[in-house]
Design an enzyme around this catalytic site. Structure first.
Site, short mmCIF file in Angstrom:
data_model
loop_
_atom_site.label_atom_id
_atom_site.label_comp_id
_atom_site.label_asym_id
_atom_site.label_seq_id
_atom_site.Cartn_x
_atom_site.Cartn_y
_atom_site.Cartn_z
N ARG A 166 -23.90 23.13 43.14
CA ARG A 166 -23.15 23.64 41.99
C ARG A 166 -24.02 23.88 40.75
O ARG A 166 -23.55 23.75 39.62
CB ARG A 166 -22.03 22.66 41.58
CG ARG A 166 -20.88 22.57 42.55
CD ARG A 166 -20.14 23.90 42.71
NE ARG A 166 -18.93 23.68 43.48
CZ ARG A 166 -18.89 23.60 44.81
NH1 ARG A 166 -20.01 23.76 45.51
NH2 ARG A 166 -17.75 23.39 45.42
N SER A 238 -12.17 21.81 41.21
CA SER A 238 -12.71 20.45 41.11
C SER A 238 -13.20 20.19 39.69
O SER A 238 -14.02 20.95 39.18
CB SER A 238 -13.90 20.27 42.06
OG SER A 238 -13.51 20.49 43.38
N GLU A 334 -17.89 18.85 36.84
CA GLU A 334 -18.34 20.11 37.43
C GLU A 334 -18.01 21.25 36.49
O GLU A 334 -18.73 22.24 36.41
CB GLU A 334 -17.66 20.32 38.79
CG GLU A 334 -18.36 21.32 39.66
CD GLU A 334 -17.47 22.42 40.14
OE1 GLU A 334 -17.77 23.58 39.79
OE2 GLU A 334 -16.49 22.15 40.85
N1 EPU Z 1 -9.85 13.49 49.60
C1 EPU Z 1 -9.03 12.43 49.36
N2 EPU Z 1 -8.24 12.46 48.26
C2 EPU Z 1 -8.23 13.49 47.40
C3 EPU Z 1 -9.09 14.59 47.63
C4 EPU Z 1 -9.90 14.58 48.75
O1 EPU Z 1 -8.97 11.49 50.12
O2 EPU Z 1 -7.46 13.45 46.45
C5 EPU Z 1 -10.66 13.52 50.84
C6 EPU Z 1 -10.08 14.52 51.81
O3 EPU Z 1 -9.10 13.93 52.61
C7 EPU Z 1 -11.27 14.92 52.63
C8 EPU Z 1 -12.43 14.82 51.64
O4 EPU Z 1 -11.96 13.98 50.56
O5 EPU Z 1 -11.52 14.03 53.64
C9 EPU Z 1 -12.90 16.12 51.13
O6 EPU Z 1 -11.84 16.80 50.49
P1 EPU Z 1 -11.81 18.36 50.31
O7 EPU Z 1 -12.10 19.05 51.59
O8 EPU Z 1 -10.56 18.74 49.61
O9 EPU Z 1 -13.08 18.66 49.42
P2 EPU Z 1 -13.69 18.02 48.12
O10 EPU Z 1 -14.97 17.33 48.45
O11 EPU Z 1 -12.67 17.23 47.38
C10 EPU Z 1 -15.18 20.11 47.69
C11 EPU Z 1 -15.45 21.13 46.62
C12 EPU Z 1 -14.31 22.13 46.52
C13 EPU Z 1 -14.17 22.82 47.87
C14 EPU Z 1 -13.90 21.76 48.93
C15 EPU Z 1 -13.83 22.33 50.32
C16 EPU Z 1 -16.83 20.01 44.97
C17 EPU Z 1 -16.90 19.41 43.60
N3 EPU Z 1 -15.63 20.46 45.34
O12 EPU Z 1 -14.06 19.35 47.28
O13 EPU Z 1 -14.68 23.11 45.57
O14 EPU Z 1 -13.11 23.75 47.85
O15 EPU Z 1 -14.99 20.79 48.93
O16 EPU Z 1 -15.10 22.69 50.72
O17 EPU Z 1 -17.84 20.08 45.66
C18 EPU Z 1 -14.57 23.58 43.26
O18 EPU Z 1 -15.80 23.48 43.24
O19 EPU Z 1 -13.92 23.84 42.22
C19 EPU Z 1 -13.87 23.35 44.49
C20 EPU Z 1 -12.52 23.38 44.57
#
Ligand code: EPU
Length: 340
Positions: A166, A238, A334
């Site tokens: 990022r 995020s 972020e």
């Molecule tokens: N999770 C939880 N609780 C929550 C959110 C997530 O337990 O409230 C767990 C989910 O169950 C899953 C894991 O965390 O096992 C990952 O969750 P998710 O796939 O939603 O991804 P994230 O790591 O929370 C990142 C990016 C997102 C992107 C998603 C999918 C960052 C800061 N965020 O989120 O990007 O869409 O992966 O690849 O790296 C953004 O940058 O604005 C953004 C939305």
């Protein structure tokens, strides 16, 4: 033609929907427009400066006392192609998801996992957007920029962009100095889909064959089920980055919190799921004034209506403090905080 507007409302130009304004708003469609604008209004060069795409990653603390520039560079052109690849040059003002749709329609692989990310092409390299196991850095060949201070052109190849999770040289060293005009993407004509992230493979299978179109559809369905539509509920995706910790810290956290998402990086570091930590700390769905933690994704902070940037920041700071106290992990925003 450029367009300069004083006292410009930004409510529809920031996805949190914050009711703020800018001293000046400048729309430019070409680099000549920038030269003409500063020739006619030289004081603009002294103003504080902010370059915006769709404003989907900004948190305004107050009215912006300066110049906001919207680069409206449009169009696609094929810079190179052969049997295997196509190099596509795209204007900074193109909607990111229109580019993804264009590539999928043409059968070009590379950006399908980045479907439905809000924002514009020009912002994609700045913060190295990423989702479902792919980062835009994986497909960028070149970023063309205009230096707003000396009106010189500069082209960066992939290495020179210093892409990281990022971030990039455009966000670190040259923020609001270099304005991205076009980006050249390298897409594959005979590519392979990547469905190794989370439940993506299962989601694709549920739609039928593992095709480019179905990856796009599956990503869109997943995003729509978790991430609030900024047009309905103000947010900037995020709010925090997933923190990077040492393997030892990650192992201790996994002992404490079973099910913690961990992503192994190189050099003994591990990225851990910030959303999971925030949820475990009890913040999912919690409200503070007009701000709240989204009830489907704890990494997303929302404007429940009428929130100020300060209120959203206050909520984010309360979360940071609590997660630090409970788990010893420092969460970094972020989103880009914009002081007035
Ligand atoms: N999770 C939880 N609780 C929550 C959110 C997530 O337990 O409230 C767990 C989910 O169950 C899953 C894991 O965390 O096992 C990952 O969750 P998710 O796939 O939603 O991804 P994230 O790591 O929370 C990142 C990016 C997102 C992107 C998603 C999918 C960052 C800061 N965020 O989120 O990007 O869409 O992966 O690849 O790296 C953004 O940058 O604005 C953004 C939305």
């Amino acid at each position: 033609m450029y367009k300069l507007v004083p006292n410009f409302p930004l409510k529809h130009h920031n996805s949190f929907g914050l009711d703020v304004s800018a001293s000046y708003w400048l729309t430019i469609e070409s680099t000549e427009d920038w030269n003409s604008a500063i020739a006619q209004y030289p004081h603009l060069l002294q103003e504080k400066r902010l370059i915006v795409g769709a404003g989907t990653n900004l948190l305004f603390m107050r009215d912006f006392d300066g110049l906001v520039i919207s680069p409206d560079f449009f169009g696609y052109s094929i810079a190179y192609q052969d049997d295997q690849i196509v190099e596509l040059e795209v204007g900074a003002g193109v909607e990111w998801d229109d580019l993804v749709a264009h590539c999928v329609k043409n059968g070009w692989f590379g950006v399908e996992n980045l479907s439905l990310i809000p924002g514009k092409v020009g912002a994609a390299p700045v913060q190295n957007i990423g989702a479902y196991g792919v980062e835009v850095a994986d497909v960028i060949v070149k970023v063309n920029c205009l230096n707003l201070e000396n009106t010189e052109f500069k082209s960066f190849n992939n290495d020179q962009c210093h892409f990281n999770y990022r971030t990039s040289i455009f966000k670190e060293k040259y923020l609001n100095q270099l304005m991205v005009t076009t980006v050249v993407f390298r897409l594959q004509k005979q590519g392979k889909i990547f469905t190794g992230y989370g439940d993506l493979e299962k989601s694709v299978r549920e739609l039928g064959v593992p095709s480019l179109e179905n990856v796009r559809r599956a990503v869109i369905l997943t995003r729509e089920s978790k991430l609030p539509d900024p047009k309905v509920l103000g947010n900037a995706g995020s709010f925090f980055k997933n923190p990077v910790v040492t393997e030892e810290v990650a192992a201790a956290l996994e002992d404490l919190l079973s099910g913690l998402p961990v992503y192994q990086l190189i050099d003994g570091f591990v990225k851990v799921g910030a959303g999971f930590l925030i949820e475990q700390a009890g913040w999912k769905g919690r409200k503070l004034g007009h701000a709240a933690v989204h009830d489907m994704q704890a990494l997303v902070l929302v404007n429940r209506g009428g929130a100020s940037g300060q209120e959203i920041l206050a909520l984010s700071q309360a979360i940071q403090l609590d997660v630090l106290e409970k788990y010893g992990v420092k969460l970094e925003p972020e989103v880009q905080l914009v002081e007035g």
